[in-house]
Design a protein around this motif. Structure first.
Motif, PDB file in Angstrom:
ATOM      1  N   PRO A 171       0.724  -1.262  -0.147  1.00 19.84           N
ATOM      2  CA  PRO A 171       0.093   0.130  -0.019  1.00 19.84           C
ATOM      3  C   PRO A 171       0.870   1.436   0.022  1.00 19.84           C
ATOM      4  O   PRO A 171       0.574   2.192  -0.812  1.00 19.84           O
ATOM      5  CB  PRO A 171      -0.894  -0.115   1.331  1.00 19.84           C
ATOM      6  N   PRO A 172       1.849   1.536   0.826  1.00 25.34           N
ATOM      7  CA  PRO A 172       2.608   2.881   0.754  1.00 25.34           C
ATOM      8  C   PRO A 172       3.546   2.856  -0.538  1.00 25.34           C
ATOM      9  O   PRO A 172       3.455   3.988  -0.677  1.00 25.34           O
ATOM     10  CB  PRO A 172       3.248   2.506   2.192  1.00 25.34           C
ATOM     11  N   VAL A 173       3.772   1.743  -0.728  1.00 24.38           N
ATOM     12  CA  VAL A 173       4.729   1.958  -2.160  1.00 24.38           C
ATOM     13  C   VAL A 173       3.870   2.343  -3.248  1.00 24.38           C
ATOM     14  O   VAL A 173       4.404   3.200  -4.204  1.00 24.38           O
ATOM     15  CB  VAL A 173       5.427   0.551  -2.225  1.00 24.38           C
ATOM     16  N   VAL A 174       2.754   1.383  -3.434  1.00 23.42           N
ATOM     17  CA  VAL A 174       1.957   1.985  -4.607  1.00 23.42           C
ATOM     18  C   VAL A 174       1.441   3.335  -4.507  1.00 23.42           C
ATOM     19  O   VAL A 174       1.490   4.143  -5.349  1.00 23.42           O
ATOM     20  CB  VAL A 174       0.469   0.992  -4.560  1.00 23.42           C
ATOM     21  N   LYS A 175       0.950   3.846  -3.312  1.00 24.17           N
ATOM     22  CA  LYS A 175       0.753   5.286  -3.043  1.00 24.17           C
ATOM     23  C   LYS A 175       1.772   6.304  -3.499  1.00 24.17           C
ATOM     24  O   LYS A 175       1.629   7.341  -4.167  1.00 24.17           O
ATOM     25  CB  LYS A 175       0.253   5.587  -1.820  1.00 24.17           C
ATOM     26  N   MET A 176       2.880   5.893  -3.185  1.00 29.95           N
ATOM     27  CA  MET A 176       4.178   6.700  -3.379  1.00 29.95           C
ATOM     28  C   MET A 176       4.499   7.018  -4.935  1.00 29.95           C
ATOM     29  O   MET A 176       4.926   7.921  -5.258  1.00 29.95           O
ATOM     30  CB  MET A 176       5.371   5.731  -2.987  1.00 29.95           C
ATOM     31  N   ILE A 177       3.867   6.191  -5.685  1.00 28.97           N
ATOM     32  CA  ILE A 177       3.830   6.390  -7.180  1.00 28.97           C
ATOM     33  C   ILE A 177       3.393   7.749  -7.618  1.00 28.97           C
ATOM     34  O   ILE A 177       3.927   8.465  -8.513  1.00 28.97           O
ATOM     35  CB  ILE A 177       3.221   5.397  -8.160  1.00 28.97           C
ATOM     36  N   ASP A 178       2.238   8.320  -6.764  1.00 27.99           N
ATOM     37  CA  ASP A 178       1.564   9.491  -7.299  1.00 27.99           C
ATOM     38  C   ASP A 178       2.436  10.739  -6.580  1.00 27.99           C
ATOM     39  O   ASP A 178       2.222  11.716  -7.058  1.00 27.99           O
ATOM     40  CB  ASP A 178       0.293   9.340  -6.505  1.00 27.99           C
ATOM     41  N   ILE A 180      -5.510 -11.416   0.951  1.00 29.31           N
ATOM     42  CA  ILE A 180      -4.992 -10.956  -0.281  1.00 29.31           C
ATOM     43  C   ILE A 180      -6.053 -10.189  -1.005  1.00 29.31           C
ATOM     44  O   ILE A 180      -5.723  -9.281  -1.791  1.00 29.31           O
ATOM     45  CB  ILE A 180      -4.549 -12.254  -0.959  1.00 29.31           C
ATOM     46  N   ILE A 181      -7.195 -10.717  -1.030  1.00 29.86           N
ATOM     47  CA  ILE A 181      -8.386 -10.146  -1.917  1.00 29.86           C
ATOM     48  C   ILE A 181      -8.741  -8.773  -1.322  1.00 29.86           C
ATOM     49  O   ILE A 181      -9.164  -7.876  -2.243  1.00 29.86           O
ATOM     50  CB  ILE A 181      -9.442 -11.065  -1.857  1.00 29.86           C
ATOM     51  N   LYS A 182      -8.715  -8.665  -0.248  1.00 27.52           N
ATOM     52  CA  LYS A 182      -9.018  -7.223   0.324  1.00 27.52           C
ATOM     53  C   LYS A 182      -8.198  -6.066  -0.031  1.00 27.52           C
ATOM     54  O   LYS A 182      -8.439  -5.069  -0.548  1.00 27.52           O
ATOM     55  CB  LYS A 182      -9.236  -7.395   1.823  1.00 27.52           C
ATOM     56  N   GLU A 183      -6.807  -6.557  -0.280  1.00 28.73           N
ATOM     57  CA  GLU A 183      -5.827  -5.743  -0.759  1.00 28.73           C
ATOM     58  C   GLU A 183      -6.062  -5.475  -2.404  1.00 28.73           C
ATOM     59  O   GLU A 183      -6.021  -4.556  -2.981  1.00 28.73           O
ATOM     60  CB  GLU A 183      -4.638  -6.122  -0.636  1.00 28.73           C
ATOM     61  N   ALA A 184      -6.319  -6.669  -2.952  1.00 28.38           N
ATOM     62  CA  ALA A 184      -6.609  -6.368  -4.612  1.00 28.38           C
ATOM     63  C   ALA A 184      -7.936  -5.580  -4.836  1.00 28.38           C
ATOM     64  O   ALA A 184      -7.696  -4.919  -5.871  1.00 28.38           O
ATOM     65  CB  ALA A 184      -6.882  -8.020  -5.151  1.00 28.38           C
ATOM     66  N   LYS A 185      -9.039  -5.594  -3.947  1.00 29.93           N
ATOM     67  CA  LYS A 185      -9.760  -4.896  -4.160  1.00 29.93           C
ATOM     68  C   LYS A 185      -9.949  -3.281  -4.189  1.00 29.93           C
ATOM     69  O   LYS A 185     -10.755  -2.619  -4.420  1.00 29.93           O
ATOM     70  CB  LYS A 185     -11.253  -5.362  -3.547  1.00 29.93           C
ATOM     71  N   ASN A 186      -8.835  -2.950  -3.646  1.00 34.57           N
ATOM     72  CA  ASN A 186      -8.558  -1.420  -3.032  1.00 34.57           C
ATOM     73  C   ASN A 186      -8.555  -0.522  -4.399  1.00 34.57           C
ATOM     74  O   ASN A 186      -7.964  -0.835  -5.110  1.00 34.57           O
ATOM     75  CB  ASN A 186      -7.426  -1.501  -2.168  1.00 34.57           C
ATOM     76  N   ARG A 187      -9.070   0.448  -4.219  1.00 32.93           N
ATOM     77  CA  ARG A 187      -9.226   1.662  -5.289  1.00 32.93           C
ATOM     78  C   ARG A 187      -7.783   1.993  -5.628  1.00 32.93           C
ATOM     79  O   ARG A 187      -7.554   2.364  -6.887  1.00 32.93           O
ATOM     80  CB  ARG A 187     -10.029   2.642  -4.981  1.00 32.93           C
ATOM     81  N   ARG A 188      -6.721   1.704  -4.736  1.00 37.13           N
ATOM     82  CA  ARG A 188      -5.409   2.331  -4.958  1.00 37.13           C
ATOM     83  C   ARG A 188      -5.066   1.436  -6.439  1.00 37.13           C
ATOM     84  O   ARG A 188      -3.908   2.197  -7.023  1.00 37.13           O
ATOM     85  CB  ARG A 188      -4.338   2.007  -4.186  1.00 37.13           C
ATOM     86  N   TYR A 189      -5.439   0.308  -6.808  1.00 37.15           N
ATOM     87  CA  TYR A 189      -4.866  -0.422  -7.844  1.00 37.15           C
ATOM     88  C   TYR A 189      -5.836  -0.121  -9.010  1.00 37.15           C
ATOM     89  O   TYR A 189      -5.183  -0.677 -10.204  1.00 37.15           O
ATOM     90  CB  TYR A 189      -5.088  -1.893  -7.423  1.00 37.15           C
ATOM     91  N   ASP A 190      -6.632   1.146  -9.011  1.00 37.11           N
ATOM     92  CA  ASP A 190      -7.578   1.152 -10.353  1.00 37.11           C
ATOM     93  C   ASP A 190      -6.620   1.589 -11.525  1.00 37.11           C
ATOM     94  O   ASP A 190      -6.862   1.383 -12.678  1.00 37.11           O
ATOM     95  CB  ASP A 190      -8.546   2.095  -9.841  1.00 37.11           C
ATOM     96  N   GLY A 191      -5.535   2.355 -11.155  1.00 36.77           N
ATOM     97  CA  GLY A 191      -4.632   2.804 -12.155  1.00 36.77           C
ATOM     98  C   GLY A 191      -3.482   1.896 -12.475  1.00 36.77           C
ATOM     99  O   GLY A 191      -2.554   2.073 -13.327  1.00 36.77           O
ATOM    100  N   TRP A 192      -3.276   0.681 -11.485  1.00 39.91           N
ATOM    101  CA  TRP A 192      -2.241   0.137 -11.620  1.00 39.91           C
ATOM    102  C   TRP A 192      -2.499  -1.473 -11.687  1.00 39.91           C
ATOM    103  O   TRP A 192      -2.089  -2.296 -10.705  1.00 39.91           O
ATOM    104  CB  TRP A 192      -1.140   0.251 -10.455  1.00 39.91           C
ATOM    105  N   SER A 193      -3.338  -1.902 -12.643  1.00 39.46           N
ATOM    106  CA  SER A 193      -4.037  -3.372 -12.404  1.00 39.46           C
ATOM    107  C   SER A 193      -3.312  -4.275 -12.495  1.00 39.46           C
ATOM    108  O   SER A 193      -3.775  -5.561 -12.260  1.00 39.46           O
ATOM    109  CB  SER A 193      -5.298  -3.111 -13.417  1.00 39.46           C
ATOM    110  N   GLU A 194      -1.876  -4.425 -12.954  1.00 39.04           N
ATOM    111  CA  GLU A 194      -1.039  -5.432 -13.031  1.00 39.04           C
ATOM    112  C   GLU A 194      -0.884  -6.108 -11.737  1.00 39.04           C
ATOM    113  O   GLU A 194      -0.743  -7.182 -11.774  1.00 39.04           O
ATOM    114  CB  GLU A 194       0.370  -5.101 -13.732  1.00 39.04           C
ATOM    115  N   TRP A 195      -0.621  -5.214 -10.710  1.00 40.96           N
ATOM    116  CA  TRP A 195      -0.397  -5.808  -9.486  1.00 40.96           C
ATOM    117  C   TRP A 195      -1.589  -6.005  -8.937  1.00 40.96           C
ATOM    118  O   TRP A 195      -1.568  -7.120  -8.037  1.00 40.96           O
ATOM    119  CB  TRP A 195       0.322  -4.685  -8.802  1.00 40.96           C
ATOM    120  N   ARG A 196      -2.819  -5.512  -9.364  1.00 42.48           N
ATOM    121  CA  ARG A 196      -3.973  -6.420  -8.602  1.00 42.48           C
ATOM    122  C   ARG A 196      -4.333  -7.565  -9.271  1.00 42.48           C
ATOM    123  O   ARG A 196      -4.713  -8.419  -8.557  1.00 42.48           O
ATOM    124  CB  ARG A 196      -5.179  -5.371  -9.201  1.00 42.48           C
ATOM    125  N   HIS A 197      -3.888  -7.742 -10.619  1.00 40.60           N
ATOM    126  CA  HIS A 197      -4.111  -9.072 -11.162  1.00 40.60           C
ATOM    127  C   HIS A 197      -3.190 -10.167 -10.513  1.00 40.60           C
ATOM    128  O   HIS A 197      -3.579 -11.280 -10.189  1.00 40.60           O
ATOM    129  CB  HIS A 197      -3.849  -8.948 -12.648  1.00 40.60           C
TER     130      HIS A 197
END
Length: 558
Positions: A211-218, A260-277
């Motif tokens: 989570p913090p690393v994905v947010k860091m992209i922005d 795992i699925i709770k993290e995958a469903k988070n909106r933070r991955y809407d723009g970074w779906s490769e990690w969601r998948h």
């Protein structure tokens, strides 16, 4: 590199992992032969074979490992075997010694200095440095302390490192590396837990890193650090999930799946779906449980329902989710369901490709060709996919032994800049027939103006007259092609070089461009001789007397 300084050539994180493998005696069955070759089996999450070859100067001539790691030049397994070899050499009193041991300089490196100090002196040095650099104390505590709240500790470390490097809410590119240091350390711990069989801990640590690393992209100017962190985290989660699905209780599997699925469903991955998948793939490891499978199916359907692309066929999001659905169906449902799903999603590249390969495997060439033709029509505006379906069509003709259609299609693919089809196309013709085909093909290319295919073929076939005409139409190419024609057309080559150099000289207006002109002149000198180059340089000096920087660069040409 040699056995004394190999550490300089390794990524620090990889080096640390290799050292950990060495100290944990994971370098098994090491064998040395008389030629200085060492072979070993290294066991971790998997078992890999590593080879190192040293020469008489203790330099490492060869270093290989059959693991799939390719992020940097060297993996942890290579580091581990080198530590082991150095240890063995040290025991044999051959370590660091070349021709004459008395000639060896004293070891004034850091390790050499520290090795002369006693325990109290080392403790004082580390304490003093920790007072001056608090991050040293944190890293030592993190690496070597035992914390019951390990996952919470990792989360804090990751967040603190990121926040420390923020300036006005942003992290500059030079600070991204230090910002993800906490994440790197946490993932090292996750790997240790994975390799030690603590799969829940490995998943938990990796999940708090993301989570913090994905947010860091922005809010950062990434310099290539962030994606590898997230890729490694998802790889650890996937591998740990597969192990846990075999060993953990059903209840614990459900708990891990939910995390795992709770993290995958988070909106933070809407723009970074490769990690969601990737997270969804990890969740799929637990789908032997029907209840879990049903939940994952619902999650995928929900995500599919969110996707409303203008062009359904080109949606990466939808295709990736459909592929995951297919993976589940293939794994858990009857074969006819998988086939029906494949055919109902044939508009997607992945499924069309699978269908073609299945048809070829069954030697159903009619179906394979039809799938290729339909794909060409469906993707007519996507040249890359059109070429892909044509290649599969060629493969079908090849399997059928249909030489005539292979010739037609190979020529068509080559015409579309698929240079790998040049030797394929040529190989379909006997030598005499190829000469006629080549002439026809080159004439057709000339009528459509020159292309990279044309250049590739005339160079490969040593078509000197055509190479000369090509250079006359593309003066810059004389730099690359002069060797093919200098013997037959020395005067023309010289004229082309002079014309090109005079054009560049006229356009040049700063020292960088003057150096570029001089680089071409050096090639001209190599091609046409020192005397020709000297005459041209004298001419340029006379013509550009008011450009002292240019004349200065010209004077540097030897």
């Amino acid at each position: 590199m040699d056995i004394n300084n190999f550490e300089e050539y390794f990524d620090p994180v990889i080096l640390e992992r290799g050292k950990d493998y060495y100290y944990k005696n994971k370098v098994d069955h090491i064998i040395q032969d008389s030629n200085g070759e060492y072979k070993a089996v290294i066991s971790g999450s998997d078992v890999y074979s590593v080879t190192a070859r040293l020469n008489s100067e203790l330099e490492i001539d060869e270093l290989t490992c059959d693991c799939p790691y390719d992020w940097t030049d060297h993996c942890k397994h290579k580091a581990a075997i080198l530590y082991k070899i150095r240890d063995l050499l040290g025991r044999n009193e051959a370590f660091i010694q070349k021709e004459n041991p008395n000639d060896a300089p004293p070891n004034n490196g850091l390790q050499g200095i520290l090795s002369t100090l006693d325990k109290d002196e080392l403790i004082k040095i580390i304490s003093d440095l920790s007072d001056q650099y608090p991050e040293i104390e944190k890293e030592i505590q993190f690496r070597y302390s035992v914390d019951e709240n390990e996952i919470s500790q990792c989360k804090t470390l990751v967040t603190e490192c990121i926040n420390k490097e923020k300036y006005k809410g942003f992290i500059s590119w030079s600070k991204v590396g230090p910002a993800v240091k906490g994440a790197e350390l946490a993932l090292e711990r996750a790997v240790q837990r994975l390799e030690g069989g603590f799969y829940s801990q490995a998943i938990g640590i990796s999940l708090v890193v993301m989570p913090p690393v994905v947010k860091m992209i922005d809010f950062s100017d990434d310099s290539g650090y962030i994606s590898p962190i997230l890729n490694e985290a998802t790889e650890i989660i996937i591998e740990s999930a597969h192990k846990a699905s075999e060993l953990e209780s059903e209840q614990r599997q459900e708990e891990l799946f939910n995390e795992i699925i709770k993290e995958a469903k988070n909106r933070r991955y809407d723009g970074w779906s490769e990690w969601r998948h990737e997270l969804l793939k990890a969740g799929a490891a637990f789908c032997g449980n029907k209840k879990v499978r049903n939940r994952l199916d619902k999650v995928i359907e929900q995500l599919l329902g969110k996707e409303t692309p203008v062009n359904w066929n080109s949606s990466y999001e939808i295709e990736a989710l459909k592929v995951l659905q297919f993976m589940l169906i293939e794994r858990f449902d009857p074969a006819e369901m998988a086939q029906a799903f494949l055919e109902s999603n044939i508009q997607f590249k992945t499924f069309r490709e699978k269908a073609i390969l299945r048809a070829l495997e069954k030697e159903d060439f009619t179906k394979a060709l039809q799938l290729c033709e339909d794909g060409i029509v469906l993707n007519s505006r996507l040249p890359g996919l059109v070429d892909m379906w044509k290649r599969y069509r060629y493969k079908t003709y090849e399997q059928m032994g249909d030489i005539d259609n292979q010739k037609v299609l190979a020529r068509e693919l080559l015409m579309n800049n698929n240079l790998d089809f040049y030797p394929i196309h040529k190989g379909l013709f006997p030598p005499a027939e190829w000469e006629r085909e080549k002439e026809s093909f080159l004439n057709e290319l000339e009528s459509k103006d020159f292309s990279s295919v044309y250049r590739h073929i005339i160079e490969s076939e040593s078509e000197t007259s055509r190479i000369l005409r090509y250079c006359q139409n593309h003066r810059i190419e004389i730099m690359n092609l002069y060797e093919h024609i200098i013997e037959h057309y020395p005067r023309e080559v010289s004229e082309l070089f002079r014309s090109y150099i005079e054009y560049l000289s006229k356009e040049a207006g700063d020292r960088r461009k003057y150096k570029g002109v001089c680089k071409v002149i050096r090639t001209y000198k190599k091609a046409c001789g020192s005397e020709s180059a000297k005459l041209l340089i004298d001419h340029l000096k006379s013509q550009y007397q008011r450009r002292p920087a240019f004349i200065e660069e010209l004077n540097k040409i030897n």
